[in-house]
Design an enzyme around this catalytic site. Sequence first.
Site, mmCIF file in Angstrom:
data_model
loop_
_atom_site.group_PDB
_atom_site.id
_atom_site.type_symbol
_atom_site.label_atom_id
_atom_site.label_comp_id
_atom_site.label_asym_id
_atom_site.label_seq_id
_atom_site.Cartn_x
_atom_site.Cartn_y
_atom_site.Cartn_z
ATOM 1 N N LYS A 264 -57.557 -39.919 101.872
ATOM 2 C CA LYS A 264 -58.120 -40.928 101.165
ATOM 3 C C LYS A 264 -57.413 -42.185 101.347
ATOM 4 O O LYS A 264 -56.333 -42.170 101.037
ATOM 5 C CB LYS A 264 -58.347 -40.590 99.830
ATOM 6 N N ASP A 269 -59.179 -50.364 95.226
ATOM 7 C CA ASP A 269 -60.359 -49.745 94.798
ATOM 8 C C ASP A 269 -60.716 -50.495 93.182
ATOM 9 O O ASP A 269 -59.991 -50.242 91.991
ATOM 10 C CB ASP A 269 -60.102 -48.364 94.018
ATOM 11 N N LYS A 276 -63.484 -51.550 87.254
ATOM 12 C CA LYS A 276 -62.466 -50.883 86.541
ATOM 13 C C LYS A 276 -62.291 -52.023 85.315
ATOM 14 O O LYS A 276 -61.887 -53.109 85.524
ATOM 15 C CB LYS A 276 -61.322 -50.465 87.343
ATOM 16 N N ASP A 286 -54.116 -46.379 95.982
ATOM 17 C CA ASP A 286 -55.448 -45.590 96.231
ATOM 18 C C ASP A 286 -55.623 -45.311 97.664
ATOM 19 O O ASP A 286 -56.611 -44.445 97.937
ATOM 20 C CB ASP A 286 -56.839 -46.231 95.822
ATOM 21 N N ASP A 345 -67.625 -46.058 91.297
ATOM 22 C CA ASP A 345 -65.959 -45.898 91.214
ATOM 23 C C ASP A 345 -65.797 -44.635 91.739
ATOM 24 O O ASP A 345 -64.255 -44.067 91.686
ATOM 25 C CB ASP A 345 -65.691 -46.172 89.709
ATOM 26 N N GLU A 347 -65.907 -43.299 94.653
ATOM 27 C CA GLU A 347 -65.891 -43.704 95.884
ATOM 28 C C GLU A 347 -65.063 -42.834 96.820
ATOM 29 O O GLU A 347 -65.490 -42.740 97.915
ATOM 30 C CB GLU A 347 -65.515 -45.351 96.197
ATOM 31 N N ARG A 349 -64.510 -39.818 97.138
ATOM 32 C CA ARG A 349 -65.083 -38.471 97.603
ATOM 33 C C ARG A 349 -66.348 -38.770 98.698
ATOM 34 O O ARG A 349 -66.328 -38.154 99.785
ATOM 35 C CB ARG A 349 -65.941 -37.579 96.651
#
Length: 495
Positions: A264, A269, A276, A286, A345, A347, A349
Amino acid sequence: MKILFGKNAQISYDTAILFLTDIKKLPNKAKMLDDSVKGHISHTLSNDNGFKAKYGQSIIVPLPKSAAYKRVLIMGIGDVKEITDQKLRQLGGKLQVALKTASAEKALYLYEEDKVLAVEKFNLIAEGLLRRNYVFDRYKTKKKEDEAKADIHSVTLDAEELSAVKKGFKEVEALIGGVDFTRDLVSMPPNDLYPESFAKIVEKELKPLGVKVTIIDEKKLLKMGAGAIMAVGQGSARQPRMVVLEYNGKGKVSKTPDLAIVGKGITFDTGGYNIKTSNMHWMQFDMGGAGIVSGVMKSLALAKSKKHVVAVLALAENMVSSNAYRPSDIIKSLSGQTIEVLNTDAEGRLAMCDAMTYVQKEYKSKKLVDIATLTGACMVALGHEFGGVFTPDDAFWAKIDVASNDTADKAWRMPMTEAWDKEVKGSAADLKNLGDGAFAGASTAAAFLKNFVEKDVSWAHFDVAGVVWSFKDGDLYAKGATGYGVDLLYTLINS
Ligand code: BES
Ligand code: MN
Ligand code: ZN
């Protein structure tokens, strides 16, 4: 810091390093040094100053001008029967901190030939020294006073039998090369590290080492139908990339690598429209999974491994804009499965599933690992000590467990069950990117990814949300990027 082998008469060492199990019994080399300074060392040790040679304790004894060294640094190793490999790595880390505190520049480790510690074990100490020595300071224009101390130039092992330990050190060097590359990537700020620049940095670093690097840009991603990763990145001016890395040490062309890995790489993010509301700044790390994967590929290449590994970095930036994806959008993944976006959020996956489909379509590896800073829930469950591992395959877990225990990267197996498979089924689409309730978020994320694993592929998902970054100094890293996972995957691949 350099690790050197064998005392060199041309070099003047400022610091002697001694390891002690007991302050009352000085072993040979320590005794000789003590004699040369008229008992100054033993005298200091017998004055109660708290130093008892317990594991991890250290003391710096300044030596008189006439002595061969400016100072001697004594590390306690405590009861040798209780020493583990991990404790030796950590001892190396503690040694780095003590050397820095002493302003040591050129240190000589006086290895005792009494074999209390086998000389090959020095490589674990060296690994700890090198791991703890990493700093990310390339953005600093001036160094603070406490950082202005000279860097530790070298630690030299003075021992009789050097050939085996020197050979083993080559592995350590290859490993650290990868670990530090990962840390550079994870430490970089998101204004400089975004999908396009990430891809270029990795290409520049790995291509010369013999890794095949293919960058798939946003036009190609759209054309191939990678609608999930494209949705995640569509709100950003910095468009997504997939980067395919292939290292083949087998000496023959093949489409069936020993392992496929997906990382990933959300370079930032914000959460998107489900923005967030706390700790958004953490989300520079991230991209930690993609960082780990890049480091593993570097280590494999540096070690000239005989394995064949293919990796895909799923790179995107999750932002808000008039063009960003929305909660309630339905998107089509590269696999053909449709997904309701219930939360922008979740995101990771989405970016991951397209990369997983891609690598399984293009390569016929029977083994797939994905690694991602996927959920806050995993961080809540395991804190900063363990990465979470999800796999339906007991035998694969057993291998991962063994690899983990051989390294500094601790891993814990997490549960998977059908109840969570149901939670990610969609109502208007095939899947949804969220579980039903507020609980077991790490497991529902894993359940989502399971839908993108082909039937005959053995798969393990690593959630490393809690471990790629440390908020405080540890034995093997300063505050910041830890380098977690490189050794675990590297060891798994070579096992
Ligand atoms: N990148 C985060 C997960 C994360 C959180 C990593 C904290 C490291 C530290 C991920 O994209 C995310 O936002 N996950 C959500 C999922 C939720 C919306 C189902 C989370 O964990 O809250
Ligand atoms: Mn997120
Ligand atoms: Zn994320």
